[in-house]
Design an enzyme around this catalytic site. Structure first.
Site, mmCIF file in Angstrom:
data_model
loop_
_atom_site.group_PDB
_atom_site.id
_atom_site.type_symbol
_atom_site.label_atom_id
_atom_site.label_comp_id
_atom_site.label_asym_id
_atom_site.label_seq_id
_atom_site.Cartn_x
_atom_site.Cartn_y
_atom_site.Cartn_z
ATOM 1 N N SER A 64 -54.008 -19.213 -6.617
ATOM 2 C CA SER A 64 -53.231 -18.340 -5.740
ATOM 3 C C SER A 64 -52.381 -17.318 -6.481
ATOM 4 O O SER A 64 -51.693 -16.521 -5.851
ATOM 5 C CB SER A 64 -52.323 -19.185 -4.839
ATOM 6 N N THR A 166 -47.660 -18.709 -3.650
ATOM 7 C CA THR A 166 -47.054 -17.623 -4.415
ATOM 8 C C THR A 166 -46.061 -18.233 -5.393
ATOM 9 O O THR A 166 -45.411 -19.218 -5.069
ATOM 10 C CB THR A 166 -46.290 -16.669 -3.467
ATOM 11 N N THR A 184 -48.573 -12.977 -6.843
ATOM 12 C CA THR A 184 -49.597 -13.679 -6.066
ATOM 13 C C THR A 184 -50.918 -12.942 -6.113
ATOM 14 O O THR A 184 -50.968 -11.742 -6.386
ATOM 15 C CB THR A 184 -49.147 -13.813 -4.593
ATOM 16 N N ARG A 194 -55.504 -5.334 1.578
ATOM 17 C CA ARG A 194 -54.417 -6.044 2.238
ATOM 18 C C ARG A 194 -53.338 -6.386 1.222
ATOM 19 O O ARG A 194 -53.606 -6.870 0.139
ATOM 20 C CB ARG A 194 -54.946 -7.326 2.881
ATOM 21 N N VAL A 195 -52.105 -6.119 1.573
ATOM 22 C CA VAL A 195 -50.955 -6.479 0.749
ATOM 23 C C VAL A 195 -50.004 -7.294 1.609
ATOM 24 O O VAL A 195 -49.707 -6.904 2.745
ATOM 25 C CB VAL A 195 -50.243 -5.226 0.196
ATOM 26 N N GLY A 196 -49.554 -8.411 1.091
ATOM 27 C CA GLY A 196 -48.638 -9.261 1.835
ATOM 28 C C GLY A 196 -47.190 -8.979 1.500
ATOM 29 O O GLY A 196 -46.816 -7.881 1.086
ATOM 30 N N ASP A 197 -46.361 -10.008 1.631
ATOM 31 C CA ASP A 197 -44.925 -9.822 1.438
ATOM 32 C C ASP A 197 -44.501 -9.813 -0.026
ATOM 33 O O ASP A 197 -43.453 -9.276 -0.371
ATOM 34 C CB ASP A 197 -44.159 -10.938 2.154
ATOM 35 N N THR A 217 -42.632 -17.705 0.139
ATOM 36 C CA THR A 217 -44.039 -18.037 -0.050
ATOM 37 C C THR A 217 -44.602 -18.482 1.291
ATOM 38 O O THR A 217 -43.878 -18.986 2.145
ATOM 39 C CB THR A 217 -44.220 -19.148 -1.105
ATOM 40 N N GLY A 218 -45.896 -18.289 1.469
ATOM 41 C CA GLY A 218 -46.519 -18.651 2.724
ATOM 42 C C GLY A 218 -47.378 -17.517 3.245
ATOM 43 O O GLY A 218 -47.920 -16.731 2.475
ATOM 44 N N GLY A 220 -47.805 -14.123 4.351
ATOM 45 C CA GLY A 220 -46.967 -12.955 4.120
ATOM 46 C C GLY A 220 -46.643 -12.144 5.351
ATOM 47 O O GLY A 220 -45.537 -11.608 5.487
#
Length: 301
Positions: A64, A166, A184, A194-197, A217-218, A220
């Protein structure tokens, strides 16, 4: 929203010595310990945070984060990272960067060597190469095999299947200076781009040198829509302990989102200026790591 659905410590704890490092998941413990070694060897708190996260990024067994991370839907590993330094609230970030093993270090270079905060995609990679970072294939044979199986079966990846973890790591120096970082490979088999938090300042990470620092974490999307880490720090500003701030942030997100809290799959860590630390999550216990001189262990929120 019932507080009993949020898993957190009964109270925030206080480190007896500094520096203090707090990070997400079981793999945060060796990362914290690398941070402590760097600091005790003469590195700054920012150097220490970067060093700990680099350790996790280099771990090919970690699916991850960094090298060996799960690829996107097209079989390409795209990494996200950010770093913050408390004094001056300085920040650097990269999103969707490919073929660079240590996005946390590229994020630091963005912070220190450009007038910008965030670079993404090919622009981030071009900058990294100009700074001397090596280009390399980050897709391991194991992850290529799993991706091909996923592509054949077109299985839906459910949250919680080791597909969104993350490394978020925050630290405080002996003089009270705060720093933090987050890195991450993002959601497994995500849409390309795609981009998360994690690389979003205020979402996956926030550091306020007057108050404290928080990381997430989780899933995003369930953090970034609410500026989760910034919210945690703001609750600490209002006087809540780190653990209470994490729990209250989750309650607020759940209230605004409307879904059952256990469906959100989000977790937060926090550290304040006093050296207090805490965490909270929506699952059945969230493991996080805490390290300071004479102590290093994995705790359960």
């Amino acid at each position: 929203m019932s507080r009993t659905l949020i898993h957190s410590q009964s109270h925030s704890q206080v480190a007896t010595e500094r520096p203090v490092f707090v990070s997400t998941w079981n793999f945060g413990k060796p990362a914290n310990e690398a941070s402590l070694r760097k600091y005790q060897g003469g590195g700054s708190i920012l150097d220490a945070v970067e060093e700990g996260i680099r350790l996790t990024e280099a771990d090919k067994s970690n699916a991850s984060v960094g090298d060996g991370g799960k690829p996107n839907a097209e079989g390409k590993v795209q990494l996200d990272a950010c770093i913050m330094h408390g004094p001056g609230t300085k920040a650097g970030s990269v999103g969707g960067i490919e073929d660079i093993a240590h996005p946390i270090s590229v994020a630091r270079a963005v912070m220190e060597k450009t007038p910008h905060v965030m670079l993404v995609g090919q622009g981030a990679k071009k900058f990294a190469l100009e700074q001397g970072f090596a280009s390399e294939n980050l897709l391991t044979a194991k992850q290529r095999k799993e991706w091909r199986a996923w592509r054949r079966e077109k299985r839906k990846m459910e949250a919680g299947e080791n597909n969104h973890d993350t490394i978020a790591l925050v630290g405080i120096a002996a003089d009270g200076t705060l720093a933090g970082g987050c890195s991450t490979s993002g959601l497994a088999y995500k849409m390309p781009g795609r981009v998360g938090d994690s690389p979003i300042i205020g979402s996956g990470l926030y550091v306020d040198n007057e108050i404290g620092a928080a990381g997430a974490t989780g899933v995003g999307e369930n953090v970034m829509r609410f500026c989760g880490s910034f919210m945690v720090v703001e609750y600490m500003r209002q006087g809540l302990s780190p653990e209470e701030a994490c729990a209250e942030t989750i309650r607020r997100i759940a209230r605004l989102d409307g879904r059952p809290i256990e469906d959100l799959h989000i977790n937060f860590i926090a550290l304040n200026k006093k050296g207090q630390f805490g965490a909270a999550g929506t699952g059945n216990g969230f493991p996080y790591a805490v390290t300071y001189p004479g102590f290093s262990d994995i705790l359960q929120s």
